[in-house]
Write an enzyme that holds these catalytic residues in place. Structure first.
Site, short mmCIF file in Angstrom:
data_model
loop_
_atom_site.label_atom_id
_atom_site.label_comp_id
_atom_site.label_asym_id
_atom_site.label_seq_id
_atom_site.Cartn_x
_atom_site.Cartn_y
_atom_site.Cartn_z
NE ARG A 296 -3.87 -1.46 2.49
CZ ARG A 296 -3.84 -2.97 3.09
NH1 ARG A 296 -3.24 -3.30 3.66
NH2 ARG A 296 -5.41 -3.18 3.15
CG ASN B 52 -9.68 -4.97 3.51
OD1 ASN B 52 -10.12 -5.44 3.86
ND2 ASN B 52 -8.36 -3.83 3.52
CB CYS C 129 -4.57 -8.15 -1.16
SG CYS C 129 -5.79 -7.00 -2.08
NE ARG D 28 -3.59 -0.59 -2.36
CZ ARG D 28 -3.90 -0.37 -1.73
NH1 ARG D 28 -5.19 -0.83 -1.89
NH2 ARG D 28 -4.33 0.20 -0.23
NE ARG E 267 -12.23 0.25 4.21
CZ ARG E 267 -10.67 -0.42 3.72
NH1 ARG E 267 -11.21 -0.55 2.35
NH2 ARG E 267 -10.05 -0.81 4.20
CD GLU F 91 -9.34 -1.89 -4.01
OE1 GLU F 91 -10.14 -1.35 -3.02
OE2 GLU F 91 -9.43 -0.76 -4.83
C1 PEP Z 1 -9.20 -3.62 0.02
O1 PEP Z 1 -10.50 -2.59 -0.77
O2 PEP Z 1 -9.40 -4.72 0.29
C2 PEP Z 1 -7.77 -2.91 -0.13
C3 PEP Z 1 -6.86 -4.76 0.15
O3 PEP Z 1 -7.50 -2.00 -0.26
P1 PEP Z 1 -7.56 -1.02 1.45
O4 PEP Z 1 -8.11 -2.05 2.21
O5 PEP Z 1 -6.11 0.04 1.11
O6 PEP Z 1 -8.74 0.23 1.10
MG MG Z 2 -9.65 -0.85 -0.92
#
Ligand code: PEP
Ligand code: MG
Length: 580
Positions: free
Chosen positions: A298, A456, A504, A334, A467, A433
């Site tokens: 990240r 996520n 991920c 990423r 979230r 995502e």
């Molecule tokens: C996700 O959204 O699952 C992800 C891995 O990215 P982030 O948590 O950094 O948004």
């Molecule tokens: Mg994400």
């Protein structure tokens, strides 16, 4: 002893001394003064009271003149409380007899007064507690003056208790001393929670208000497995947590030999386990746990920890460190996923009412091409040092993907013109995502080298659940059937085209879901490094047909609760205990 229930976001339990951050983000230290300094400290306290009284009287005059006596009376009440001889006497007593610093004594006494109001039935009276907090803050401002300390200068181990911590504040926590944290707000998928896992410290978020019940220096237990926070624990509770810590240590030692064994199922299917990282140093955690590579780096944390935009060289140094440590193993870099809760010290989007649906991630990159190009140059330059993959976040349309790839191609031309070496064939992938990306996965696989499912965000956007919001935390569920259908669509589309696909999001690091995901066809997991041993342990105990039976059954279920209960039973057949 007081127990608070919050949301468990980073595993482990820790016992330690509280460091309370107030809502203005400065800490109230527990300090003692030397016996011969007591007279001076009392004088300092009295000066602060006088200065605060002058300030309040001034407010009273101004407000009375502009709005009338009725409003000025609010400050008159503050003044009376501040000058109340009993209250002052109690603070002075603590300084004189117990040698508390004036800051600590003020905080201690005023919080106790506030608690009396908070406990009253009448909400009108309970609000008076805010007046007392206001007086506390005013006094602390005068006492601490320029010496107001943030969280950055720590000298001993602490547990940080705060109303909120932004991802950048969390990433700037001093790893040497911060052993855990709790926040009053925050949800299960917040990036603050993800950083806690990176730091490998227990964390609980979303407890609701409690900071006024605790003073700096008090003993606290943070239980990041159960989502519990225990203030002033009794001896029995302390003993129980110490026992459990010892058992955990033994369990972790039992899994250590797995480090050099492959994540291979009983029927010899090799599963890849990669690590998610936010900071370059975490590559060491990946190496220590025997990761097959870095499945998600990240990179936005490079921006979050900095005052100004990172230069190409800063990017390059960070990527080089990770890529070289991984040798031949893949490193998926990423591109920056800024926006929403990850706001750097850069101009914020003008219209930011709904940041998760606004200018974030790849959208932000495509609107800020110079920033995006700087990062791409550094990734490409690092691509000759090892096995670098590049991945675009939050792609929701084909057009967006094509635009991002065009910018990448353009940067490649640029490097070539300047004779700078890079790997022209580096694999280019994208995150799945958004529901849009999952539903269009069959089209996306025609144009990428790999996919990675980011649960996520996928959960957040599929279920319309923020979230990072504790109030809807219970609705944020990885195994909601709607989410599972989208995951299945992405895996099937990738398999049909034989495009590698991984996951991920945090879901992939929870052993509770390993059997299900294997059964759904997932063979590549990118997880928080500390989760690797447990996920590997489970992979090595199952066969793929066993997992497929579980997945088939789950896909017929109607709600997340049934799925979770069923998975808990299934997992128990292979391992003794799993955390979610
Ligand atoms: C996700 O959204 O699952 C992800 C891995 O990215 P982030 O948590 O950094 O948004
Ligand atoms: Mg994400």
């Amino acid at each position: 002893m007081q127990k608070l229930q919050g949301i468990a976001v980073s595993p482990g339990a820790v016992i330690g001394e509280a460091l309370v951050m107030d809502t203005e983000g400065f800490r109230i230290p527990r300090r003692f003064v030397a016996r011969d300094a007591v007279v001076d400290e009392l004088e300092r306290f009295n000066k602060a009271v006088t200065a605060a009284a002058v300030e309040i009287a001034h407010h009273r005059e101004t407000v009375s003149a502009e709005l009338g006596e009725k409003y000025g009376a609010i400050f008159e009440a503050h003044l009376q409380m501040l000058q109340d001889s009993r209250l002052r006497g109690e603070v002075e007593e603590l300084i004189r007899q117990r040698h508390y610093s004036p800051e600590y004594a003020v905080s201690h006494v005023l919080r106790r007064y506030a608690q009396v109001f908070q406990r009253l039935e009448s909400s009108h009276l309970a609000e008076r507690a805010n007046d007392i907090f206001d007086i506390e803050k005013r006094l602390l401002r005068h006492l601490l003056g320029r010496r107001r300390e943030g969280i950055s200068r720590l000298t001993s181990p602490v547990l940080v208790l705060a109303h909120n911590l932004t991802p950048s504040e969390t990433s700037n926590l001093d790893r040497r001393f911060v052993r855990g944290f709790v926040t009053e707000i925050g949800g299960p998928g917040s990036h603050t929670a993800i950083v806690a896992e990176a730091l490998e410290i227990p964390a609980v978020v979303g407890t609701g208000p409690f900071l006024t019940d605790v003073s700096g220096g008090e003993t606290v237990i943070i239980d990041g497995d159960q989502g519990l926070v225990i203030l002033s624990p009794d001896e029995e509770t302390l003993a129980q947590y110490r026992r459990e810590a010892e058992e955990k240590r033994i369990q972790a030692t039992r899994l250590e030999p797995l480090r050099d064994l492959p994540a291979e199922t009983r029927d010899n299917v090799r599963i890849e386990l990669l690590g998610n990282i936010e900071f370059p140093y975490e590559v060491d955690h990946c190496v220590d746990r025997g990761a097959d590579g870095v499945g998600l780096y990240r990179t936005e944390f490079l921006y979050l920890g900095a005052e100004t935009e990172p230069t190409e060289e800063i990017h390059y140094q960070a990527y080089s460190r990770v890529v070289q440590a991984m040798g031949k193993r893949p490193v998926v870099i990423r591109t920056f996923d800024l926006g929403a809760d990850k706001m750097p010290n850069m101009p914020h989007p003008e219209d930011n009412r709904n940041p998760c649906l606004g200018l974030r991630s790849i959208r932000l990159a495509l609107r800020n091409l110079p920033v995006f190009r700087t990062q791409l140059r550094a990734v490409l330059r690092a691509s000759v040092l090892g096995n670098v993959h590049i991945m675009f976040p939050l792609v929701s349309t084909l057009l967006e993907l094509r635009q991002a790839k065009m910018v990448l191609a353009d940067v490649m031309e640029d490097l070539q013109e300047h004779n700078l070496p890079f790997n022209r064939d580096l694999p280019v992938g994208m995150m799945v995502e958004t529901p849009a990306a999952a539903m269009m996965a069959d089209r996306f696989v025609e144009e990428v080298d790999f996919l990675s499912i980011g649960t996520n965000d996928l959960i957040q956007y599929t279920l319309a659940v923020d979230r990072a919001n504790k109030d809807v935390g219970g609705l944020y569920n990885p195994v909601d059937p709607a989410v599972l259908r989208l995951i299945a669509m992405a895996i099937e589309a990738a398999d049909r085209k034989q495009v590698p696909i991984s996951m991920c999001g945090q879901m992939s690091g929870s052993p509770l879901y390993t059997i299900l995901l294997l059964g759904m066809g997932l063979r590549r997991f990118s997880v928080t490094p500390s989760a690797i041993p447990e996920v590997k342990n489970l992979c090595r105990r199952v066969t793929i047909p066993e997992c497929q039976i579980v997945a088939e059954r789950v896909m017929t279920m109607e709600n997340a609760r049934d799925v979770k209960n069923y998975l808990k039973e299934e997992v128990k057949k292979y391992v003794e205990e799993v955390a979610e």
